[in-house]
Write an enzyme that holds these catalytic residues in place. Structure first.
Site, PDB file in Angstrom:
ATOM      1  N   ARG A 180      44.484  55.979  58.250  1.00 28.27           N
ATOM      2  CA  ARG A 180      43.798  54.692  58.454  1.00 28.27           C
ATOM      3  C   ARG A 180      42.448  54.944  59.119  1.00 28.27           C
ATOM      4  O   ARG A 180      41.431  54.358  58.749  1.00 28.27           O
ATOM      5  CB  ARG A 180      44.656  53.725  59.287  1.00 28.27           C
ATOM      6  N   TYR A 219      30.234  33.613  45.650  1.00 29.31           N
ATOM      7  CA  TYR A 219      31.603  33.809  45.180  1.00 29.31           C
ATOM      8  C   TYR A 219      32.543  32.863  45.943  1.00 29.31           C
ATOM      9  O   TYR A 219      32.452  32.749  47.170  1.00 29.31           O
ATOM     10  CB  TYR A 219      31.994  35.275  45.400  1.00 29.31           C
ATOM     11  N   ASP A 238      25.172  40.426  49.822  1.00 23.25           N
ATOM     12  CA  ASP A 238      26.219  40.827  48.888  1.00 23.25           C
ATOM     13  C   ASP A 238      25.525  41.337  47.628  1.00 23.25           C
ATOM     14  O   ASP A 238      24.897  40.568  46.898  1.00 23.25           O
ATOM     15  CB  ASP A 238      27.125  39.616  48.589  1.00 23.25           C
ATOM     16  N   LYS A 270      33.938  45.699  41.001  1.00 20.41           N
ATOM     17  CA  LYS A 270      33.072  45.260  39.915  1.00 20.41           C
ATOM     18  C   LYS A 270      32.290  46.447  39.321  1.00 20.41           C
ATOM     19  O   LYS A 270      32.894  47.368  38.818  1.00 20.41           O
ATOM     20  CB  LYS A 270      32.173  44.137  40.425  1.00 20.41           C
TER      21      LYS A 270
HETATM   22  N1  PLP Z   1      31.487  39.242  46.285  1.00 16.22           N
HETATM   23  C1  PLP Z   1      31.301  38.865  45.008  1.00 16.22           C
HETATM   24  C2  PLP Z   1      29.912  38.551  44.516  1.00 16.22           C
HETATM   25  C3  PLP Z   1      32.393  38.774  44.134  1.00 16.22           C
HETATM   26  O1  PLP Z   1      32.184  38.389  42.867  1.00 16.22           O
HETATM   27  C4  PLP Z   1      33.693  39.062  44.642  1.00 16.22           C
HETATM   28  C5  PLP Z   1      34.878  38.963  43.774  1.00 16.22           C
HETATM   29  O2  PLP Z   1      34.817  38.442  42.671  1.00 16.22           O
HETATM   30  C6  PLP Z   1      33.835  39.430  45.982  1.00 16.22           C
HETATM   31  C7  PLP Z   1      32.701  39.526  46.776  1.00 16.22           C
HETATM   32  C8  PLP Z   1      35.182  39.732  46.571  1.00 16.22           C
HETATM   33  O3  PLP Z   1      35.614  40.992  46.180  1.00 16.22           O
HETATM   34  P1  PLP Z   1      37.147  41.406  45.939  1.00 16.22           P
HETATM   35  O4  PLP Z   1      37.653  40.567  44.796  1.00 16.22           O
HETATM   36  O5  PLP Z   1      37.061  42.868  45.629  1.00 16.22           O
HETATM   37  O6  PLP Z   1      37.874  41.112  47.205  1.00 16.22           O
END
Ligand code: PLP
Length: 385
Positions: free
Chosen positions: A55, A108, A180, A205
């Site tokens: 961890r 998101y 992000d 992604k």
């Molecule tokens: N940020 C964006 C722009 C996303 O599209 C997503 C998920 O679709 C996330 C964060 C969250 O990521 P995760 O699904 O890997 O937890």
């Protein structure tokens, strides 16, 4: 910690080599999957490679974390079990009860849910701003603002925020700018070089790139903040496992070539949609009439593989397009080599219904993959009817 020897290499070279040092035992050119929980100590406290428990640290995860830091031009990379786990660790490290956060009006849905339903319960306040408009960001600030959160390009409306401008606003307000960078990936955009303090990724992604892993990351410009986050990463525990770290590292090696093809195909798809009589709006930053086109052209290498569009006939028509697509697989997520289609209002963004982030009911989102472009255009043409 980022390996300084990679600093002067080009992105494609760093993607393949940073963190990927040959295994000292065998010379294997790919880091092994250290599928292990604990490490033998040579006497109490005698750690051979600095590792004591997986961890706190694992060599395969370290390889990925070094790679991430090198790709974003940061001082420290940290890998988590998912994008949301990374976001949660970041917010609980940076914020205390009474603090205030500015969040974007387009993001998101899961990020919004984390603020609105989880973090707010711990006494953190938030306001929504249109981060593509600096005046809207300034207006949302309070004396307690500690974080400005930006997603650019945004999910699902493909809005563009000028990172350098918002970084200045954050600095003057004594707040941290978090970007992000999931939609762009570090190949297309490097927010730390534009003044951001922390980059967030859903590694699920484009970084993983093959729809076969869930993961998240934080990369910091500052070593001290990186250390603080590493402390919290261990204290909270939502780390990326060794196999997941390895599979993301493998995906990243082809990030540059994949992103080039994603953008090439997306440009062709956007052109097709623009001409289609049943499509009322095409949201793609590569289109010259997109409101964020010039800023995107300034801060991104290319415009990426995500496109949203609106259709005549409202929700029913949008759902119908999603249901009729064949090569574009109907599913959540994005950024894989295979093309995906979805209805954000009913799928990825259902959690923002009724909020300031609600998305149009006639909206369809595409993650344009790296298949042959003509096959993709033919599928969309038949799906639109
Ligand atoms: N940020 C964006 C722009 C996303 O599209 C997503 C998920 O679709 C996330 C964060 C969250 O990521 P995760 O699904 O890997 O937890």
């Amino acid at each position: 910690m980022s390996d300084d020897s990679h600093e002067h290499q080009s992105f494609e070279t760093r993607a393949i080599h940073a963190g990927n040092t040959a295994d000292p035992l065998t010379g294997a050119v790919v880091p092994p999957i250290y599928q292990v929980s604990t490490y033998k100590q040579d006497g109490v406290g005698g750690l051979r490679g600095g590792y004591e428990y997986s961890r706190s640290g694992n060599p395969t995860r370290t390889a990925l974390e070094e790679n991430l830091a090198a790709l974003e031009g940061g001082r420290r990379g940290l890998a988590f079990a998912s994008g949301l786990a990374a976001e949660d660790c970041l917010l609980r490290t940076l914020l205390s009860p009474g603090d205030h956060v500015v969040i974007p009006n387009d993001a998101y849905g899961g990020t919004f849910r984390l603020f609105a339903k989880v973090v707010s319960r711990w006494g953190v306040e938030w306001s929504v701003a249109d981060t593509s408009d600096p005046a809207s960001v300034r207006a949302a600030l309070t004396p307690k603002t500690k974080v400005i959160w930006v997603e650019t390009p945004s999910n699902p409306l493909l809005g563009i925020t000028d990172i350098a401008v918002v970084a200045d606003i954050a600095r003057s307000a004594g707040a941290k700018l978090v970007v992000d960078n999931t939609f762009a990936s570090p190949y297309l955009q490097q927010p730390l070089a534009l003044g951001a303090d922390v980059v967030v990724h859903s590694l699920t992604k484009y970084m993983g790139g093959h729809s076969d892993v869930v993961g998240g990351a934080l990369v910091t410009a500052d070593a001290a903040l990186g250390e603080e986050l590493a402390y919290h990463q261990n204290a909270m525990g939502a780390v990326a496992g060794p196999f997941d770290s390895w599979i993301v590292l493998r995906g990243i090696k082809t990030l540059a070539v994949r992103m080039d093809r994603h953008a090439e195909n997306a440009t062709k798809v956007a052109e097709l949609l623009t001409r289609h009589p049943k499509v009322t709006h095409v949201l793609y930053p590569g289109l010259p009439d997109h409101p964020g086109h010039e800023i995107a052209a300034k801060q991104m290498r290319n415009f990426g593989g995500m496109i949203s569009f609106r259709v005549q006939g409202g929700e029913a028509a949008a759902v119908e397009v999603c249901n009729r697509a064949k090569l574009f697989t109907l599913g959540e997520s994005l950024g894989g080599v295979e093309s995906l289609i979805e209805h954000p209002g009913l799928m990825t963004h259902a959690s923002v219904a009724g909020s300031a982030l609600e998305v149009p009911a006639d909206l369809v989102r595409l993650s344009v993959g790296i298949e042959n472009a003509d096959d993709l255009l033919a599928d969309l043409t038949q799906a639109l009817g």
